[in-house]
Design a protein around this motif. Structure first.
Motif, PDB file in Angstrom:
ATOM      1  N   GLU A 173       0.832  -1.207   0.000  1.00 42.77           N
ATOM      2  CA  GLU A 173       0.000   0.000   0.000  1.00 42.77           C
ATOM      3  C   GLU A 173       0.868   1.260   0.000  1.00 42.77           C
ATOM      4  N   VAL A 174       1.961   1.219   0.751  1.00 41.46           N
ATOM      5  CA  VAL A 174       2.857   2.383   0.787  1.00 41.46           C
ATOM      6  C   VAL A 174       3.413   2.672  -0.601  1.00 41.46           C
ATOM      7  N   LEU A 175       3.840   1.615  -1.301  1.00 45.64           N
ATOM      8  CA  LEU A 175       4.443   1.795  -2.613  1.00 45.64           C
ATOM      9  C   LEU A 175       3.421   2.132  -3.689  1.00 45.64           C
ATOM     10  N   SER A 176       2.165   1.781  -3.458  1.00 43.45           N
ATOM     11  CA  SER A 176       1.135   2.075  -4.465  1.00 43.45           C
ATOM     12  C   SER A 176       0.583   3.490  -4.354  1.00 43.45           C
ATOM     13  N   LEU A 177       0.881   4.152  -3.259  1.00 44.52           N
ATOM     14  CA  LEU A 177       0.384   5.519  -3.062  1.00 44.52           C
ATOM     15  C   LEU A 177       1.452   6.537  -3.447  1.00 44.52           C
TER      16      LEU A 177
ATOM     17  N   GLY B 276       3.458  10.257  -3.178  1.00 48.12           N
ATOM     18  CA  GLY B 276       3.947  11.031  -2.040  1.00 48.12           C
ATOM     19  C   GLY B 276       2.887  11.954  -1.449  1.00 48.12           C
ATOM     20  N   PRO B 277       2.215  12.776  -2.283  1.00 48.83           N
ATOM     21  CA  PRO B 277       1.162  13.657  -1.745  1.00 48.83           C
ATOM     22  C   PRO B 277       0.033  12.896  -1.069  1.00 48.83           C
ATOM     23  N   ASP B 278      -0.341  11.734  -1.613  1.00 47.80           N
ATOM     24  CA  ASP B 278      -1.409  10.947  -0.987  1.00 47.80           C
ATOM     25  C   ASP B 278      -0.988  10.445   0.386  1.00 47.80           C
ATOM     26  N   LEU B 279       0.275   9.998   0.497  1.00 51.62           N
ATOM     27  CA  LEU B 279       0.769   9.557   1.796  1.00 51.62           C
ATOM     28  C   LEU B 279       0.826  10.709   2.797  1.00 51.62           C
ATOM     29  N   GLN B 280       1.234  11.871   2.318  1.00 55.97           N
ATOM     30  CA  GLN B 280       1.254  13.046   3.192  1.00 55.97           C
ATOM     31  C   GLN B 280      -0.145  13.375   3.702  1.00 55.97           C
ATOM     32  N   ARG B 281      -1.118  13.297   2.813  1.00 56.63           N
ATOM     33  CA  ARG B 281      -2.493  13.633   3.191  1.00 56.63           C
ATOM     34  C   ARG B 281      -3.042  12.620   4.197  1.00 56.63           C
ATOM     35  N   LEU B 282      -2.730  11.341   3.999  1.00 57.03           N
ATOM     36  CA  LEU B 282      -3.261  10.311   4.891  1.00 57.03           C
ATOM     37  C   LEU B 282      -2.571  10.282   6.246  1.00 57.03           C
ATOM     38  N   THR B 283      -1.242  10.447   6.228  1.00 59.22           N
ATOM     39  CA  THR B 283      -0.472  10.278   7.462  1.00 59.22           C
ATOM     40  C   THR B 283      -0.188  11.584   8.190  1.00 59.22           C
ATOM     41  N   LYS B 284      -0.384  12.698   7.491  1.00 63.29           N
ATOM     42  CA  LYS B 284      -0.082  14.029   8.057  1.00 63.29           C
ATOM     43  C   LYS B 284       1.400  14.185   8.395  1.00 63.29           C
ATOM     44  N   LEU B 285       2.244  13.457   7.670  1.00 62.07           N
ATOM     45  CA  LEU B 285       3.691  13.550   7.858  1.00 62.07           C
ATOM     46  C   LEU B 285       4.273  14.605   6.928  1.00 62.07           C
ATOM     47  N   SER B 286       5.504  15.007   7.205  1.00 62.56           N
ATOM     48  CA  SER B 286       6.180  15.988   6.363  1.00 62.56           C
ATOM     49  C   SER B 286       6.646  15.323   5.073  1.00 62.56           C
TER      50      SER B 286
END
Length: 357
Positions: A26-30, A32-42
């Motif tokens: 799932e991490v690799l299929s998303l 960068g911006p999508d991961l930022q939006r979901l995780t609220k990470l920098s």
């Protein structure tokens, strides 16, 4: 995979779990911006997360186009081939049998098909540097009983057939203990074996070669001429299962096939008889042919080595042997070509013809 297996800041792991991202896939299929939006990470944390996960799931090093061009790829040539245990036949196939796909060995009775298959079952057990895959083999018999005594003879004489392998390496391999024999008396038994029992051995790493000897016996006996459509359906399903096993476990599949005389103008017009122009055809028709990566045709000649190639008869292992031929009928990476070989006490040996002076 477990998130504890990767070196990540606990804050990042907590954010990923909170976002309900459960797997590395799932991490690799998303993005960068999508991961930022979901995780609220920098942005920096997400970039580090993606790099760490990618490194964790990568099993083989990446290969560049330049490496392929220079022939430096570590997974080409012999590293992706299974040796036949003979340098002459390996040369014919440019290193041996590919790990992916179905290889057919077709020929008349007594051409040496079973002998070649048994030699492959021994060759697969050698270390990779000697053309093996360091695993055993499954041998599925559908015709006669398995020739156990002949296998024992071949395994006991491996030091003669493979002199290039150090004696201590040969002695360390218990060849007969790593060959699993199955008998299938009908198509249902064959399908059950291929779909249920064989995957267990492959998944445990016990075997890296599957031999079916022969594919023709059951399909020719159980289906009459009027059942051609039904037979084609079963052949397609069987071929799909074999391809799935081969690609899933990177395992070569070898199927023995029978031949029949070519009769009628339609057979003669549509068939590829190869360089040697033998007027026989592998059975099971085009439905089965389309499943194959490589088709090899073997045949037994009427000549001994002394009669046909007297200059080579002095080699002791060929003495008195009947000359046989192995021909590449089709393969995506090989030209049509052939070599001579003999079957002796210690195994199958190709005959290297000396260039004319």
């Amino acid at each position: 995979m477990d998130w504890d297996q990767v070196e990540l800041n606990p804050k990042v792991v907590h954010a990923v779990k909170r976002a309900n991202v459960k797997t590395f896939r799932e991490v690799l299929s998303l993005s960068g911006p999508d991961l930022q939006r979901l995780t609220k990470l920098s942005h920096a944390d997400v970039h580090h997360l993606q790099k760490t996960v990618a490194a964790a799931v990568q099993t083989d090093p990446a290969v560049t186009a330049l490496q392929l061009y220079r022939g430096e790829c570590p997974f080409l040539e012999q590293h992706q081939k299974l040796s036949l245990g003979c340098p002459v036949m390996d040369s014919l196939l440019r290193g041996g049998i590919p790990l992916l796909g179905i290889v057919e060995i077709a020929g008349e009775s007594s051409a040496g098909k079973t002998q070649i298959c048994m030699q492959l079952c021994l060759s697969v057990q050698y270390p990779r540097k000697y053309g093996g895959l360091e695993a055993g083999a499954v041998y599925i018999c559908t015709e006669d009983t398995f020739p156990t005594k002949r296998l024992q003879q071949l395994s006991s004489l491996q030091h003669k057939l493979r002199p290039e392998v150090p004696a201590d390496v040969v002695k360390s391999i218990t060849f007969c203990d790593n060959i699993y024999i199955e008998h299938a008396g009908d198509v249902d038994s064959l399908n059950s074996c291929i779909s249920k029992r064989v995957p267990i051995l492959l998944s445990r790493g016990l075997v890296r070669l599957v031999v079916v000897d022969s594919i023709a016996a059951l399909f020719r006996c159980e289906f009459e001429a009027k059942d051609a459509l039904l037979r084609a359906k079963h052949l397609l399903a069987f071929g799909a299962t074999l391809h799935s096993l081969s690609h899933r476990f990177k395992t070569p599949i070898v199927c023995v096939n029978q031949v029949a005389d070519a009769v009628g103008d339609s057979d003669l017009a549509q068939s590829n008889f190869g360089l040697l122009d033998k007027k026989v055809l592998p059975t099971l028709g085009i439905t089965w042919s389309n499943q194959l990566l490589i088709r090899l045709m073997v045949s037994r000649t009427r000549f001994s080595l002394q009669e046909r190639l007297p200059g080579l008869a002095a080699q002791p292992w060929h003495l008195g042997s009947v000359l046989r031929t192995m021909e590449v009928v089709f393969a995506p990476h090989l030209p049509q070509s052939f070599c001579y070989y003999t079957v002796s006490t210690d195994g199958v040996r190709g005959v290297k013809e000396e260039p004319a002076s």
